[in-house]
Write a protein that holds these residues in place. Structure first.
Motif, PDB file in Angstrom:
ATOM      1  N   GLN A  54      43.758  42.712  19.052  1.00 40.67           N
ATOM      2  CA  GLN A  54      43.049  41.461  18.417  1.00 40.67           C
ATOM      3  C   GLN A  54      42.487  40.568  19.673  1.00 40.67           C
ATOM      4  O   GLN A  54      41.404  40.076  18.945  1.00 40.67           O
ATOM      5  N   LEU A  55      43.209  40.542  20.686  1.00 41.03           N
ATOM      6  CA  LEU A  55      42.439  39.580  21.611  1.00 41.03           C
ATOM      7  C   LEU A  55      41.429  40.133  22.265  1.00 41.03           C
ATOM      8  O   LEU A  55      40.614  39.912  23.147  1.00 41.03           O
ATOM      9  N   GLY A  56      40.983  41.662  22.068  1.00 39.81           N
ATOM     10  CA  GLY A  56      39.956  42.310  22.641  1.00 39.81           C
ATOM     11  C   GLY A  56      40.414  43.098  23.688  1.00 39.81           C
ATOM     12  O   GLY A  56      39.336  43.861  24.223  1.00 39.81           O
ATOM     13  N   ALA A  57      41.637  43.218  23.900  1.00 41.69           N
ATOM     14  CA  ALA A  57      42.138  44.256  25.228  1.00 41.69           C
ATOM     15  C   ALA A  57      42.077  45.497  24.252  1.00 41.69           C
ATOM     16  O   ALA A  57      42.177  45.813  23.130  1.00 41.69           O
ATOM     17  N   ARG A  58      42.147  46.799  25.147  1.00 42.38           N
ATOM     18  CA  ARG A  58      42.161  47.973  24.519  1.00 42.38           C
ATOM     19  C   ARG A  58      43.483  48.689  25.382  1.00 42.38           C
ATOM     20  O   ARG A  58      43.130  49.653  26.323  1.00 42.38           O
ATOM     21  N   PRO A  59      44.520  48.471  25.051  1.00 43.61           N
ATOM     22  CA  PRO A  59      45.940  49.090  25.858  1.00 43.61           C
ATOM     23  C   PRO A  59      45.716  50.523  25.421  1.00 43.61           C
ATOM     24  O   PRO A  59      45.273  51.130  24.211  1.00 43.61           O
ATOM     25  N   PRO A  60      45.924  51.466  26.427  1.00 41.36           N
ATOM     26  CA  PRO A  60      46.175  52.781  26.097  1.00 41.36           C
ATOM     27  C   PRO A  60      47.019  53.173  25.129  1.00 41.36           C
ATOM     28  O   PRO A  60      48.080  52.683  24.958  1.00 41.36           O
ATOM     29  N   SER A  61      46.913  54.241  24.203  1.00 34.50           N
ATOM     30  CA  SER A  61      47.560  54.579  23.231  1.00 34.50           C
ATOM     31  C   SER A  61      49.098  54.862  23.742  1.00 34.50           C
ATOM     32  O   SER A  61      50.118  54.923  23.018  1.00 34.50           O
ATOM     33  N   ASP A  62      49.225  55.557  24.933  1.00 34.99           N
ATOM     34  CA  ASP A  62      50.492  55.843  25.365  1.00 34.99           C
ATOM     35  C   ASP A  62      51.448  54.581  25.617  1.00 34.99           C
ATOM     36  O   ASP A  62      52.677  54.609  25.808  1.00 34.99           O
ATOM     37  N   LEU A  63      50.778  53.495  25.704  1.00 29.62           N
ATOM     38  CA  LEU A  63      51.609  52.346  25.788  1.00 29.62           C
ATOM     39  C   LEU A  63      52.262  51.880  24.364  1.00 29.62           C
ATOM     40  O   LEU A  63      53.038  50.750  24.226  1.00 29.62           O
ATOM     41  N   ARG A  64      52.024  52.302  23.309  1.00 22.42           N
ATOM     42  CA  ARG A  64      52.364  52.063  22.066  1.00 22.42           C
ATOM     43  C   ARG A  64      53.689  52.309  21.972  1.00 22.42           C
ATOM     44  O   ARG A  64      54.204  53.370  22.455  1.00 22.42           O
TER      45      ARG A  64
END
Ligand SMILES: [Zn+2]
Length: 313
Positions: free
Chosen positions: A263-273
């Motif tokens: 929501q803050l506009g960052a794109r964390p890689p999905s493997d960090l989910r």
């Protein structure tokens, strides 16, 4: 609490009011200011703005601190509680009174309402008591404003200019009930804590003009300000208790933190989910450009008057 012996080049802060538990909007402010501080190798302080007992909820302050811990947001130094700082606020107000930059005002809310010329909303204080010497009842303290615009550069919203005389008029720094007003407490403590950077919600942009004005009047330094776009819900309302934002699910901090970064506009890689918030924040410190927040959301125009607002600071 005194200033650090070693002057830090960056000291940021998160300053919640204990009026309820942390919700997603206030967590977003905390995370953004935390990440901005860490990206600048700065300190990040927490200040509890507990100066308005009638609005406070018992247990909220400790619940907020508990939530920050669960979200892996460790603060530097001890928490500063504004309820312990009344003497410093009173001293600042006395200085302004003594040097004729503030005055006592005995206008009641009812009187001010009766002087309103429109029903569109709160009007600037008309200066009724500027020259009044004798007061027959308890008084508030107001600081003098002028027609000179207050200008400041906002890290996220660009150049700003406000005429306080036209928006709030001479605003209250001590209330009639003897409690310090938010603007005064905030400015006195930002200076006391040596705050260099204030990252907070855009709903406080109008307040910042008053803060810069008070800093100039009290000969205090002005920090750098960055006002975050407000996170809004599906129908465009600011997420707050009033608009039904749910309390944070402290059992799902990993999911909440991952979604918040998005929501803050960052794109964390999905493997960090599913990773702990601590891991997500580390990723964000090195991979996310917080300066990119500027164009992230449509700017929400603040609804609240500078003198009377509820807030997440
Ligand atoms: Zn008055």
């Amino acid at each position: 609490m005194g200033r650090s012996d070693r002057p830090a080049s960056y000291i940021g802060r998160f300053a919640p009011s204990p009026t309820g538990p942390l919700h997603i909007g206030s967590l977003a402010t905390a995370v953004a200011s935390f990440l901005h501080a860490r990206q600048n190798e700065g300190e990040w302080l927490v200040r509890m703005e507990d100066i308005d007992p009638p609005r406070e909820v018992p247990g909220a302050a400790s619940a907020i601190l508990d939530a920050l811990e669960r979200f892996d947001l460790p603060w530097d130094r001890g928490v500063l509680y504004q309820s312990t700082r009344t003497e410093a606020y009173r001293s600042a107000a006395e200085t302004l009174l003594r040097t004729n930059r503030a005055y006592r005002c005995s206008c009641t809310r009812a009187l001010l309402r009766s002087q309103q010329t429109s029903t569109a909303g709160p009007e600037p204080y008309p200066g009724t008591c500027r020259t009044k010497q004798v007061h027959e009842r308890s008084t508030a303290t107001r600081v003098l404003t002028s027609s000179t615009p207050i200008r400041f550069h906002d890290l996220l919203q660009g150049e700003q200019s406000r005429s306080l005389e036209a928006t709030s008029g001479d605003y209250v720094i001590f209330r009639r009930d003897g409690l310090p007003a938010y603007h005064l407490a905030c400015v006195v403590d930002d200076a006391e804590q040596g705050i260099t950077h204030v990252i907070r919600g855009v709903d406080l942009l109008e307040s910042t003009a008053a803060h810069v004005h008070l800093q100039q009047t009290l000969a205090l330094p002005t920090p750098s300000y960055g006002h975050l776009p407000v996170i809004v819900n599906d129908v465009g309302q600011k997420l707050s208790k009033r608009t039904g934002a749910k309390p944070l699910d402290l059992a799902k901090t990993s999911i909440v933190a991952f979604e918040l970064l998005r929501q803050l506009g960052a794109r964390p890689p999905s493997d960090l989910r599913g990773e702990r918030p601590r891991t997500l924040w580390s990723w964000a410190v090195s991979h996310w450009d917080s300066g990119g927040l500027a164009g992230r959301f449509e700017l929400q125009q603040p609804q609240e008057n500078v003198a009377e607002h509820s807030r997440i600071d």
